[in-house]
Design a protein around this motif. Structure first.
Motif: not given
Length: 791
Positions: A302-317
């Protein structure tokens, strides 16, 4: 009329073919944003209900088209270069999700499939949600073949190759292999994969027969080689090899059609985001932690992108391998630079209402307005204040009230309960409460903030711990012309604060700083004080002491007068008509709007209404209220709330406007002009009214323009609760009950009346009930009602 505050993350966004634009579902429209600036450049308008999906037509030329679906039962085809609608298909049933398989896969496969464009849609036929096929090229009506019925509108997920369609259904995954050549009669093959927990999201591998799913416990399941027996067997038979399932299919339950199933677990709550990378080597996942996790599919590292600050919903390429975006639950869309996963810029919508506001009994989630610059300040989940431009419909910046990382999965221990701005917008007051743990350790903190003239951002000036001992602060109000403020408390006192300049010696330099200190303390019979306001010139301070209003000289801290009494505690105060009138709002069993004459120190008129918000103009006697409608009147007013515009001298409303979601809403008068010509000619700004509903969607309009903004003028008689009318003097009043037309439009004004004798004797003699029925009601109305309290 200007509308804003829409939800940007209700459905997945989409990139244009050239990656220069992002298409976002925003209510009934599709907003088009620039990827280089993050600002809105155009919109697609035409749907009459929320847009549920956006599908961009793949193309190699400069033209760009897209399909959209909506709850209004239509599918529309748009030309983004104009932008305008090209084609409209009416399905006659609400559409919650739509996918078009022919848009995916290689161009050779797409051209070989069919000359017609087919879509799979999730529609509601009036009884249940159904998955059906729809021919978008030769449309006559939606296909009768139903692939699946579900209780809730489940999102349709299509594989990147366009060969498989899947949905989640409680603890199951339903997957269809779509026909190689689409037609109206072509039938898809189906398999079902089982799990022990409810599934929240799924995603297909771009090249392999692999599907991933997340569940409510935070686990990620990966089925490899699904559909080996059903999808790859030319005969379509479902013969299974009789072997030990544990040895033949590790991790697979109920002898499902898959080669293996593995489980990964890092998330501590439900998984809400899953997406494979375009090359299929990685899997992205996210949830309430606000951390994007990058899984290596072969090794599980695993790798991480932390501290986005809010629950995640969608990831779009995007078609550009160096650009992607992520949608978050705080109504923000972040554009990422891949593979470094840096956030380049964001599309900032207004932050949603706080989910934990019920935790604190005295929480006030009302927005604060900077009426001169057109900004609104709202509390955020991460213990901050967001400043949002109402005219530009975008976030400006945020102020962090509490310096701590926001962890959505942890218990709430700190609340920003109140925010207030001065009239000129240069000073801000905030109240934060640290909740006690097992009844110990609760702290109330009052902070004053100053606006920097260069950066145009607030910085903290003074921090005051326990300003009213250990009780909560109920309200903060600022002096209109001086650096003075007042705070009230439920403990029965108020404090007046003043800001004074002070010199600070630092590193041999003499610096000037400002600090707030207590100027005076006041109370009235130890009654709880829930509201306060200054007059237009600041010479009078009005403080609500339970059910009465006390008037003070803020400089001398002298009680000048005590005004009237209301049936229930007063929760809001506001001066109107250049301080000639004072408005009070009472909540409780007998809610009431009262207008008090300052010259007579007596009530001028009142209404028995539950008022959610009130605001008044500075240079005139007009004020507006936001009232909650009784349930019986919702249908008549086409909403569950109403905005009434009054002249303080006249109890009859000047205009009205029915609104939705008034609970937790707010009102304010702004300086501005809605006409573009006025800006060009340099005309004096008009007074506009802004309404923000409970979901923080807002509308700005001219309340005096009755024709241009569809305001319904009210000039009929209304049921007033005037002072001095009681007992026998009110027997011969009007009887709205017998006037059906008046009841439809004006019952909101009289629905709270609790004196039935006002109306029971009114009407034609042949229509009156028998005296035997009237007598008992009349005598009962003369008795004083008391609420029995069980000991």
């Amino acid at each position: 009329m200007i509308r804003g505050g829409q939800n940007y993350v209700s459905s997945p966004p989409a990139f244009s073919n050239d990656c220069k634009r992002v298409l976002v579902c925003t209510g009934n429209t599709v907003s088009v944003f620039s990827t280089s600036t993050g600002l809105q450049v155009s919109s697609l308008e035409g749907h009459t209900a929320p847009v549920t999906s956006i599908l961009v037509v793949p193309a190699t030329d400069v033209f760009c088209y897209c399909w959209t679906s909506s709850f209004d039962g239509t599918i529309r085809y748009w030309d983004l270069s104009v932008p305008e609608m090209v084609k409209k298909l009416d399905l006659g049933m609400p559409v919650s999700s739509m996918v078009i398989p022919s848009f995916l896969g290689s161009p050779e496969e797409t051209n070989a499939k069919t000359s017609s464009v087919f879509a799979y849609v999730s529609v509601h036929d009036g009884k249940a949600w159904q998955i059906r096929k729809c021919n978008l090229t030769n449309y006559q009506k939606v296909g009768k073949l139903v692939l699946k019925e579900t209780e809730r509108p489940e999102p349709l997920i299509i594989s990147p190759s366009g060969n498989y369609l899947g949905i989640k259904d409680k603890c199951k995954l339903h997957i269809w292999k779509l026909p190689r050549v689409e037609s109206d009669l072509a039938v898809a093959k189906k398999i079902t994969l089982h799990h022990t927990k409810n599934i929240t999201i799924l995603a297909f591998h771009p090249t392999e027969r692999t599907v991933a799913a997340g569940d409510v416990t935070g686990r990620i399941l990966i089925w490899r080689g699904f559909g080996t027996q059903k999808f790859l067997d030319p005969s379509g038979s479902n013969n299974r090899i009789s072997m030990n399932d544990g040895e033949d299919k590790p991790g697979v339950r109920q002898n499902d059609d898959a080669e293996s199933c593995s489980v990964w677990h890092w998330h501590s709550a439900a998984v809400s985001l899953l997406s494979f990378s375009p090359d299929g080597a990685y899997l992205y996942s996210g949830g309430k932690e606000g951390v994007l996790v990058l899984w290596q599919l072969d090794s599980g590292k695993k790798n991480f992108l932390p501290r986005i600050g809010s629950p995640l919903l969608y990831f779009i390429e995007s078609p550009d391998p160096s650009l992607s975006l992520i949608s978050c639950a705080d109504n923000q869309i972040h554009m990422l630079k891949t593979p470094s996963m840096e956030i380049m810029r964001s599309i900032s919508g207004i932050k949603p209402p706080l989910s934990y506001q019920e935790v604190c009994e005295n929480f006030s989630g009302k927005a604060a307005f900077d009426c001169t610059s057109g900004l609104v300040a709202v509390q955020t989940e991460n213990y901050g204040i967001q400043f949002y431009s109402l005219f530009a419909n975008r976030g400006v910046y945020e102020v962090q009230v509490c310096e701590r990382n926001h962890q959505p999965v942890d218990d709430v221990t700190v609340l920003v309960t109140l925010v207030e701005l001065s009239v000129d917008g240069s000073t801000m007051g905030t109240v934060e409460v640290k909740l006690p743990e097992e009844g110990i350790g609760g702290v109330v903190c009052l902070k004053f903030w100053e606006l920097d003239s260069d950066t145009k951002r607030f910085s903290v000036s003074t921090v005051i711990y326990e300003p009213h001992r250990d009780v909560d602060i109920s309200a903060v109000a600022f002096h209109p012309t001086r650096r003075m403020a007042v705070s009230t408390s439920y403990g029965g006192d108020f404090k007046i604060w003043v800001c004074k300049e002070r010199d600070i010696q630092q590193k041999g330099q003499r610096l000037q700083n400002s600090g707030w200190m207590c100027h005076a303390v006041g109370s009235y019979k130890n009654k709880a004080m829930r509201a306060a306001t200054f007059s237009a010139d600041g010479s009078v301070l009005a403080v609500a002491a339970d059910t009465v209003i006390t008037l003070w000289d803020p400089d001398k801290n002298v009680l000048m007068a005590v005004v009237g009494e209301t049936p229930t505690p007063i929760v809001s105060l506001a001066f109107a008509g250049k301080s000639e009138y004072l408005l009070s709002i009472s909540h409780g069993l007998k809610p009431q709007l009262s207008v008090w004459s300052m010259s007579k120190l007596a009530m001028a008129w009142s209404y028995r209404l539950h008022v959610e918000a009130v605001c008044s103009t500075i240079d005139s006697s007009y004020f507006a209220i936001l009232a909650l409608l009784p349930e019986s009147n919702e249908r008549a007013f086409k909403g569950n709330g109403i905005i009434l515009l009054f002249n303080a001298t006249d109890p009859i409303p000047v205009a009205s406007m029915s609104v939705m979601k008034p609970k937790g809403g707010a009102l304010a008068f702004l300086k501005g002009d809605l006409s573009e010509q006025a800006v060009i000619d340099g005309k004096t700004p008009q007074t506009l009214l802004v309404y923000i509903n409970g979901d923080r969607e807002y509308v700005i309009f001219n309340p005096y323009d009755k024709e241009g903004h569809k305001l319904s003028v009210i000039r009929q008689d209304v049921a007033l609760e005037e002072t001095g009318q009681f007992g026998y003097s009110s027997i011969y009043g009007e009887l709205p009950k017998f006037d059906l037309q008046k009841e439809k439009t004006l019952s909101v004004m009289s629905s709270a009346s609790e004196r039935p004798w006002e109306t029971i004797f009114n009407g034609s003699s042949h229509m009156l009930p028998p005296l035997t029925k009237l007598c008992s009601v009349f005598l009962e109305s003369l008795l004083e009602k008391r609420t029995a309290v069980a000991e």
